[in-house]
Each structure stands twice: as structure tokens, then as C-alpha cells.
Design an enzyme around this catalytic site. Sequence first.
Site, short mmCIF file in Angstrom:
data_model
loop_
_atom_site.label_atom_id
_atom_site.label_comp_id
_atom_site.label_asym_id
_atom_site.label_seq_id
_atom_site.Cartn_x
_atom_site.Cartn_y
_atom_site.Cartn_z
CG ASP A 10 -1.99 1.05 1.18
OD1 ASP A 10 -1.93 1.92 0.29
OD2 ASP A 10 -2.89 1.00 2.03
CG ASP A 104 -2.83 3.76 -3.14
OD1 ASP A 104 -3.94 3.21 -3.27
OD2 ASP A 104 -2.49 4.37 -2.11
CD GLU A 105 -5.31 -0.34 -0.87
OE1 GLU A 105 -5.58 -1.48 -0.45
OE2 GLU A 105 -6.05 0.63 -0.72
MG LIG Z 1 -2.36 4.04 0.06
#
Ligand SMILES: [Mg+2]
Length: 406
Positions: A10, A104-105
Site C-alpha cells: 500500500d 496504489d494497492e
Molecule cells: Mg495508500
Amino acid sequence: MVDRTILHIDMDAFFASVEQRDRPELLNRAVAVVGAGRRTVLVSPSYEARAFGVKTGMTKPQARALCPEIIYITAHAEKYTATCSEIIKILYDFTPDIEVFSIDEFFLDITTTMHLFGSARDIATNIRKKIKQGLSLTCSVGISYNKLLAKFSSKRAKPDGISMLKREEVSAVLDELEPDQLCGIGQKTKQTLREMGIYNLGQLRNCKISLLRKKFGINATNLHLMAKGIDEDPVSTAEEEEDAKTIGHSMTLDHDITQVSEIQKHLLLLSDKVCRRLRASQLSAGCVKLTIRYRDFTTFTKQKSMLSATNDTKQIYKVAIAILKTIRLKQPLRLIGIGTSKLTAQGSPNFLFEETERAYRLNKLLDDVNERFGDETVSFASLLTEDNPETVISPAWRPYGTRRYK
Ligand SMILES: [Mg+2]
């Protein structure tokens, strides 16, 4: 069963961090990326802004009230998607089994590649180092044996850290926590649980499922499993998610293989999986694509069109074998895949030839059995015998009680 090893990566305050990286005057400042509209909300506050209590989803005046010096930056979507692609490139150095969960993961299944790099923690450390060096961004990594707990762990690692959760630690860690600490349990569920006198995951875990069922219906089982830290959901790679124009299946091998006979066995299994999916969707394929990935991760594909479309396992397998014969294997293989394209509606089977009818009935029978009793209840006989390596395909089908391949 061997535990899987799953990483959840993350990125830390992703959009804000990209902006701070590209505009050094913003470094160490309270900034927040916002949408373009006037009535927009904050999509990504920097950690400096978060220190003032600023959170994602707040309006600009709300955030300004908490942090008067906050700097608002309008989002640059292309920059974030380009950076996301760069991150994915880095992750592919460690495993092909990557699920892009959001911009973003990322979930990584490193079960079969871990040994190449040391340990799960070594991989997490290397990924963080590469992202830091290559992209000047930080991320947090959660390590566990399923997606639910890996994601839970990355939150505990934030910011800029690594956190690992082992099976034996799960109940001690989860039991005291409020239910919404797990991804997938929201405020509404939490509230309903409270009304039932359930305040933490331990109580949820020990609650009778029949009671949960009254309030949550079909979701009760899942809630109960989550409280126990159970999550069987696989990391689903982009390849598997491709649209219906292609149907394919690939497998990362337990160990690198070189034997043609062993490759053939895997191709048979893959053909079977792919054809079952084709038949379930009532589709036939006119083209078969073979994908192989070598030990050093170089990937190679080759395809072949067929005279008439089919969803018969044997036919697809034969084409895959024909393609394989034209390839000179340079290195041991770590992944094999079969894809099918030029898909057409299956139509009603043409029983002009007795053989076609026989194949259709056999496939249908096998699909029915596998559907009722689970994958691979029935499989090709040649998958079961080690001592008959040259068998291209066995004409004999027979019941098979245990799962050997996933
Ligand atoms: Mg994040």
C-alpha cells in the site's frame, strides 16, 4: 495444505507523495490533493496534513479549519497512473501473481517465488527499497497467509514499514479489535453487530452463526470466517481478469520444469480448465495461445488458429501440444498458460461425427460432476500416473477423488 504467502503493498499517501516528490517546495509541508471541482473533497492528504487530523473525504473548509497552512493541489491523474505502471513493473520482478487492487494497492502471491529471494520479509524489504530508489516513494507492506490479513497488516505497518501476521498470532491480535478494523466490514455492519452485543472480533468469532444469519443472511458465513481470519480468495492476476474475448488459465509451477512429459501434463490440466470455462459460458474458441515463462521471467507466447472452433479439452490440448513442438525450450519453465480467443457461441453440437458426440457427452458429464463435487473430482487419467510420461492423452477417463493440482 501449504499456507500461501501473500503481500499487500500500500503506497503511503500516494497522490500527495507523488506531488511532493515532483515539487520539492512541497516536501515536509501539509498538502492535500483535491479533485478539480469547487465543491471537491480531499482525495489524498500528506502525512504532514494528517498530523493535524486532516482526513481523506473532508471538504476543503473542514481541512482548512484544522490546518490553516494546508496547500491544495489539483489532482494529476495521468501522473498517478503512469507511476502505478512503474510500480507494477517493479513488483513483476518478484512474482507474476499480482492483483492490482487499486491505483496504489497491490496483492502479491509469493508462495512459489519466495525461495528465490530468501524470505517474505526479504521480498518486502527489496520491494520497498526498489520503489524508494527508483520512484522516490514509500510504501507499507503487510505479510500474511491470505489477502484479508495481509491488507490488515499493511495498515499496521503504516507509514513506511513492514508488518507480518502469522497464523498462530491471529486470534490474539484480532480478538480485541473492533470489527471494522477488517477491510470489508463497514460502519453499518459494525452498528448492527453492536446492537447484538458484539463489540469486537473475538465476540464475532464466538457468536453462533445461526444468530448472525438472522441479521446478515447469506453474509453471515463470510463475517464469521473473517473474524477467524479466514479468507480463501485468490490473488487474481490481470491475465485471469481479461474480458470475455479471451479465456485462459495459467499456472506458476511448484518447481521449475524441464521435462517435456511434465509440461504436457500441465498443458492437459490447463486445457481442461480453460475448456470447462468455455463450456460453462457456452463458447467455442477458434485460436489457442500458449504462454511460457522461463526461469529468468522472460515470457514467450505463440498462437495457432484452428479450422473450426471447439471447446473440447482434447482438441485444445492437441493444438497446445502442436505449438509446444515448434518451440525450442531454452530454460526451465516457471509458468505455463493456455489462452483461447476468436470466441464464438457454441451453438448446438453437431453430431455429424460419432466422435464429436462422444466428446460432447463426456465433457458435459465431467462438467456436471465437477460442478457438483468440486474442481478436479474427475480428471484425465494421464494426470494421475507418473510412470507413463510419454502418454499424450489417455482415452480412459476415470473418477478421481482427491485434489492434486490447485
Ligand atoms: Mg495508500
